[in-house]
Design an enzyme around this catalytic site. Sequence first.
Site, PDB file in Angstrom:
ATOM      1  N   TYR A   1       0.925  -1.247   0.505  1.00 32.77           N
ATOM      2  CA  TYR A   1      -0.225   0.083  -0.168  1.00 32.77           C
ATOM      3  C   TYR A   1       0.789   0.925  -0.497  1.00 32.77           C
ATOM      4  CZ  TYR A   1      -4.272  -2.491  -0.159  1.00 32.77           C
ATOM      5  OH  TYR A   1      -5.122  -3.484  -0.658  1.00 32.77           O
TER       6      TYR A   1
ATOM      7  N   ARG B   1       1.705   1.380  -3.809  1.00 38.39           N
ATOM      8  CA  ARG B   1       0.266   3.022  -4.453  1.00 38.39           C
ATOM      9  C   ARG B   1      -0.236   3.761  -3.895  1.00 38.39           C
ATOM     10  NH1 ARG B   1      -4.057  -1.322  -4.135  1.00 38.39           N
ATOM     11  NH2 ARG B   1      -5.343   0.195  -4.916  1.00 38.39           N
TER      12      ARG B   1
ATOM     13  N   GLN C   1     -15.227   2.509  -5.865  1.00 39.73           N
ATOM     14  CA  GLN C   1     -14.692   1.393  -5.564  1.00 39.73           C
ATOM     15  C   GLN C   1     -12.957   1.362  -5.501  1.00 39.73           C
ATOM     16  OE1 GLN C   1     -16.310  -2.604  -7.153  1.00 39.73           O
ATOM     17  NE2 GLN C   1     -16.587  -0.917  -8.719  1.00 39.73           N
ATOM     18  N   ASN C   2     -13.157   2.327  -5.680  1.00 41.55           N
ATOM     19  CA  ASN C   2     -11.395   2.910  -6.003  1.00 41.55           C
ATOM     20  C   ASN C   2     -10.808   3.693  -4.925  1.00 41.55           C
ATOM     21  OD1 ASN C   2     -11.594   2.234  -8.965  1.00 41.55           O
ATOM     22  ND2 ASN C   2     -11.870   4.460  -9.360  1.00 41.55           N
TER      23      ASN C   2
ATOM     24  N   HIS D   1     -14.925   1.049  -0.033  1.00 44.01           N
ATOM     25  CA  HIS D   1     -13.484   0.049  -0.231  1.00 44.01           C
ATOM     26  C   HIS D   1     -12.372   0.923   0.222  1.00 44.01           C
ATOM     27  CE1 HIS D   1     -14.371  -3.218  -3.892  1.00 44.01           C
ATOM     28  NE2 HIS D   1     -15.443  -2.409  -2.599  1.00 44.01           N
TER      29      HIS D   1
ATOM     30  N   GLY E   1     -16.128   1.708 -16.347  1.00 49.07           N
ATOM     31  CA  GLY E   1     -15.080   1.173 -15.745  1.00 49.07           C
ATOM     32  C   GLY E   1     -15.103   0.181 -14.513  1.00 49.07           C
TER      33      GLY E   1
ATOM     34  N   LEU F   1     -14.489   0.184 -21.313  1.00 48.29           N
ATOM     35  CA  LEU F   1     -14.061  -0.162 -21.933  1.00 48.29           C
ATOM     36  C   LEU F   1     -14.419  -1.176 -23.047  1.00 48.29           C
ATOM     37  CD1 LEU F   1     -11.537   0.527 -23.314  1.00 48.29           C
ATOM     38  CD2 LEU F   1     -10.299  -1.411 -22.216  1.00 48.29           C
ATOM     39  N   GLU F   2     -15.030  -2.389 -21.964  1.00 42.22           N
ATOM     40  CA  GLU F   2     -15.230  -3.355 -22.936  1.00 42.22           C
ATOM     41  C   GLU F   2     -16.042  -3.847 -22.281  1.00 42.22           C
ATOM     42  OE1 GLU F   2     -12.415  -5.353 -23.741  1.00 42.22           O
ATOM     43  OE2 GLU F   2     -12.431  -6.008 -21.089  1.00 42.22           O
TER      44      GLU F   2
HETATM   45  C1  BV8 Z   1     -17.742  -8.862   1.678  1.00 39.52           C
HETATM   46  C2  BV8 Z   1      -9.528  -2.336  -2.087  1.00 39.52           C
HETATM   47  C3  BV8 Z   1     -19.127  -9.439   3.432  1.00 39.52           C
HETATM   48  C4  BV8 Z   1      -8.169  -2.964  -2.543  1.00 39.52           C
HETATM   49  C5  BV8 Z   1     -11.223  -4.536  -2.953  1.00 39.52           C
HETATM   50  C6  BV8 Z   1     -14.779 -15.451   0.190  1.00 39.52           C
HETATM   51  C7  BV8 Z   1     -14.899 -14.837   1.463  1.00 39.52           C
HETATM   52  C8  BV8 Z   1     -15.323 -13.569   1.719  1.00 39.52           C
HETATM   53  C9  BV8 Z   1     -15.354 -12.710   0.715  1.00 39.52           C
HETATM   54  C10 BV8 Z   1     -16.173 -13.431  -0.484  1.00 39.52           C
HETATM   55  C11 BV8 Z   1     -15.734 -14.971  -1.086  1.00 39.52           C
HETATM   56  N1  BV8 Z   1     -15.173 -15.244  -2.029  1.00 39.52           N
HETATM   57  C12 BV8 Z   1     -16.749 -13.891  -2.477  1.00 39.52           C
HETATM   58  C13 BV8 Z   1     -16.661 -12.906  -1.554  1.00 39.52           C
HETATM   59  C14 BV8 Z   1     -17.071 -11.348  -1.778  1.00 39.52           C
HETATM   60  C15 BV8 Z   1     -16.268 -10.643  -2.194  1.00 39.52           C
HETATM   61  C16 BV8 Z   1     -15.771 -10.716  -4.145  1.00 39.52           C
HETATM   62  O1  BV8 Z   1     -16.676 -10.380  -4.420  1.00 39.52           O
HETATM   63  N2  BV8 Z   1     -15.367 -11.415  -4.130  1.00 39.52           N
HETATM   64  C17 BV8 Z   1     -14.738 -11.350  -5.592  1.00 39.52           C
HETATM   65  C18 BV8 Z   1     -13.445 -11.290  -6.547  1.00 39.52           C
HETATM   66  C19 BV8 Z   1     -15.799 -12.764  -6.149  1.00 39.52           C
HETATM   67  N3  BV8 Z   1     -16.099  -9.133  -1.904  1.00 39.52           N
HETATM   68  C20 BV8 Z   1     -15.525  -8.790  -0.236  1.00 39.52           C
HETATM   69  O2  BV8 Z   1     -15.142  -9.151   0.303  1.00 39.52           O
HETATM   70  C21 BV8 Z   1     -16.477  -7.367  -0.044  1.00 39.52           C
HETATM   71  N4  BV8 Z   1     -17.108  -7.618   1.081  1.00 39.52           N
HETATM   72  O3  BV8 Z   1     -19.213  -9.343   0.897  1.00 39.52           O
HETATM   73  O4  BV8 Z   1     -17.962  -8.485   3.032  1.00 39.52           O
HETATM   74  C22 BV8 Z   1     -20.346  -8.534   2.996  1.00 39.52           C
HETATM   75  C23 BV8 Z   1     -21.517  -8.473   1.833  1.00 39.52           C
HETATM   76  C24 BV8 Z   1     -22.717  -7.174   1.615  1.00 39.52           C
HETATM   77  C25 BV8 Z   1     -22.727  -6.507   1.847  1.00 39.52           C
HETATM   78  C26 BV8 Z   1     -21.804  -6.331   3.589  1.00 39.52           C
HETATM   79  C27 BV8 Z   1     -20.652  -7.613   3.788  1.00 39.52           C
HETATM   80  C28 BV8 Z   1     -15.315  -6.512   0.073  1.00 39.52           C
HETATM   81  C29 BV8 Z   1     -14.860  -6.353  -1.192  1.00 39.52           C
HETATM   82  C30 BV8 Z   1     -13.781  -5.048  -1.705  1.00 39.52           C
HETATM   83  C31 BV8 Z   1     -12.211  -5.360  -1.850  1.00 39.52           C
HETATM   84  N5  BV8 Z   1     -11.894  -5.121  -2.098  1.00 39.52           N
HETATM   85  N6  BV8 Z   1     -10.218  -3.561  -3.087  1.00 39.52           N
HETATM   86  C32 BV8 Z   1      -7.441  -2.505  -2.605  1.00 39.52           C
HETATM   87  O5  BV8 Z   1      -7.908  -1.776  -3.898  1.00 39.52           O
HETATM   88  O6  BV8 Z   1      -6.030  -2.465  -2.565  1.00 39.52           O
HETATM   89  S1  BV8 Z   1     -11.445  -5.239  -4.396  1.00 39.52           S
HETATM   90  C33 BV8 Z   1     -10.834  -4.359  -5.720  1.00 39.52           C
HETATM   91  O7  BV8 Z   1     -11.591  -4.711  -6.810  1.00 39.52           O
HETATM   92  C34 BV8 Z   1     -10.770  -2.664  -5.557  1.00 39.52           C
HETATM   93  O8  BV8 Z   1     -11.541  -1.983  -4.928  1.00 39.52           O
HETATM   94  C35 BV8 Z   1     -11.655  -2.763  -7.017  1.00 39.52           C
HETATM   95  O9  BV8 Z   1     -12.112  -1.205  -8.000  1.00 39.52           O
HETATM   96  C36 BV8 Z   1     -12.530  -3.730  -6.407  1.00 39.52           C
HETATM   97  C37 BV8 Z   1     -13.309  -4.106  -8.481  1.00 39.52           C
HETATM   98  O10 BV8 Z   1     -12.825  -4.170  -9.716  1.00 39.52           O
HETATM   99  P1  BV8 Z   1     -12.694  -3.294 -11.022  1.00 39.52           P
HETATM  100  O11 BV8 Z   1     -12.586  -1.736 -10.380  1.00 39.52           O
HETATM  101  O12 BV8 Z   1     -13.685  -3.092 -11.565  1.00 39.52           O
HETATM  102  O13 BV8 Z   1     -11.454  -2.983 -11.740  1.00 39.52           O
HETATM  103  P2  BV8 Z   1     -11.179  -4.503 -12.155  1.00 39.52           P
HETATM  104  O14 BV8 Z   1      -9.745  -4.279 -12.712  1.00 39.52           O
HETATM  105  O15 BV8 Z   1     -11.589  -5.628 -12.143  1.00 39.52           O
HETATM  106  O16 BV8 Z   1     -11.567  -3.858 -13.806  1.00 39.52           O
HETATM  107  C38 BV8 Z   1     -11.505  -2.977 -14.701  1.00 39.52           C
HETATM  108  C39 BV8 Z   1     -12.796  -2.334 -15.875  1.00 39.52           C
HETATM  109  O17 BV8 Z   1     -12.128  -1.352 -16.583  1.00 39.52           O
HETATM  110  C40 BV8 Z   1     -12.846  -3.885 -16.598  1.00 39.52           C
HETATM  111  O18 BV8 Z   1     -13.416  -3.979 -17.213  1.00 39.52           O
HETATM  112  C41 BV8 Z   1     -11.620  -2.948 -17.866  1.00 39.52           C
HETATM  113  O19 BV8 Z   1     -12.391  -3.432 -18.597  1.00 39.52           O
HETATM  114  C42 BV8 Z   1     -12.664  -0.863 -17.925  1.00 39.52           C
HETATM  115  N7  BV8 Z   1     -11.102  -0.203 -18.138  1.00 39.52           N
HETATM  116  C43 BV8 Z   1      -9.939  -0.458 -17.943  1.00 39.52           C
HETATM  117  N8  BV8 Z   1      -9.513   0.848 -19.157  1.00 39.52           N
HETATM  118  C44 BV8 Z   1     -10.180   1.449 -18.995  1.00 39.52           C
HETATM  119  C45 BV8 Z   1     -11.474   0.879 -18.484  1.00 39.52           C
HETATM  120  N9  BV8 Z   1     -12.848   1.467 -19.204  1.00 39.52           N
HETATM  121  C46 BV8 Z   1     -12.603   2.531 -19.601  1.00 39.52           C
HETATM  122  N10 BV8 Z   1     -11.999   3.507 -19.342  1.00 39.52           N
HETATM  123  C47 BV8 Z   1     -10.495   2.615 -19.347  1.00 39.52           C
HETATM  124  N11 BV8 Z   1      -9.552   3.298 -20.359  1.00 39.52           N
END
Ligand code: BV8
Length: 235
Positions: free
Chosen positions: A56, A59, A91-92, A109, A176, A203-204
């Site tokens: 961190y 970053r 989410q950022n 987040h 995004g 983006l897609e």
């Molecule tokens: C929760 C902070 C309960 C850190 C992040 C097992 C155990 C526990 C939980 C789970 C589990 N299995 C699943 C879960 C749930 C889990 C989850 O969803 N897991 C996923 C992987 C399946 N979620 C959690 O644990 C959450 N908490 O569930 O608690 C609860 C539930 C409900 C209500 C109350 C409590 C906590 C999740 C948060 C985790 N922390 N980040 C850090 O930043 O270091 S997650 C991380 O992913 C970031 O926060 C990020 O923002 C987030 C989402 O990613 P995106 O922002 O979408 O980024 P990504 O790269 O994926 O996509 C980018 C997009 O942009 C792409 O589509 C691309 O095409 C597009 N793009 C790229 N360039 C461009 C563009 N678009 C336009 N223009 C461009 N130029």
Amino acid sequence: MTYYENIVILTGAGISAESGLDTFRDKGGIWAKYDLMELATPEAFARNPDLVHEFYNARREGVKKVSPNAAHFALAQLEQSHPGKVTLITQNVDPLHEKAGSKNLMHMHGELNKARCLTCHGVCTWQDDLSRANICPSCGQAGALRPHIVWFGEMPFHMDDITICLEACDLFISIGTSGSVYPAAGFVQTAHGYGAETVELNLEPSDGDRLFSVGHYGKATKIVPEYIAGLIKQD
Ligand code: BV8
């Protein structure tokens, strides 16, 4: 284009990509380079706090060198000019939305430039390196500060307020984000269920593209200002 009184916007890493910040799941993204289970869970921090602080710190240093882009500024302009309500949920963990002038903003987040004390739970601004050597400015405890970031398995911030906003909005715009992390990825369904128009700007097509009634695809700095200009013309 229709007039929408109450607009809710969700952003993800893609809106900051053209500012120079890595996304998470694109090719070469953060989770392609690092193991999220070693860096973005409370268990990882308990196991190896120095490694997580290092991740961190790098970053936090990185966000000092970047600026908001046209997409961030377009959202701030909409908030300032729209006669109705505009709520921005991100989410950022970067500060680019506030740097662009967005005010009604929730970091669900957490934020890179904040630290939280495990002893007194106080949250403070923290823009430089954080380590176990640092002392909590609120309670004076050493070694108890952690990044004010929501890790996997932790409750995202502002969930009650977010739910109220989603249930009341007329237009939900997702920008995004890959739609792969919950609960954020489920917001479109909540908004749709309460009658909102749902739009994806990405983006897609994302994992959840079929959940949106409208999709515009391309780089955020192009499609977001274009789409927002259309909304402002209706005001
Ligand atoms: C929760 C902070 C309960 C850190 C992040 C097992 C155990 C526990 C939980 C789970 C589990 N299995 C699943 C879960 C749930 C889990 C989850 O969803 N897991 C996923 C992987 C399946 N979620 C959690 O644990 C959450 N908490 O569930 O608690 C609860 C539930 C409900 C209500 C109350 C409590 C906590 C999740 C948060 C985790 N922390 N980040 C850090 O930043 O270091 S997650 C991380 O992913 C970031 O926060 C990020 O923002 C987030 C989402 O990613 P995106 O922002 O979408 O980024 P990504 O790269 O994926 O996509 C980018 C997009 O942009 C792409 O589509 C691309 O095409 C597009 N793009 C790229 N360039 C461009 C563009 N678009 C336009 N223009 C461009 N130029």
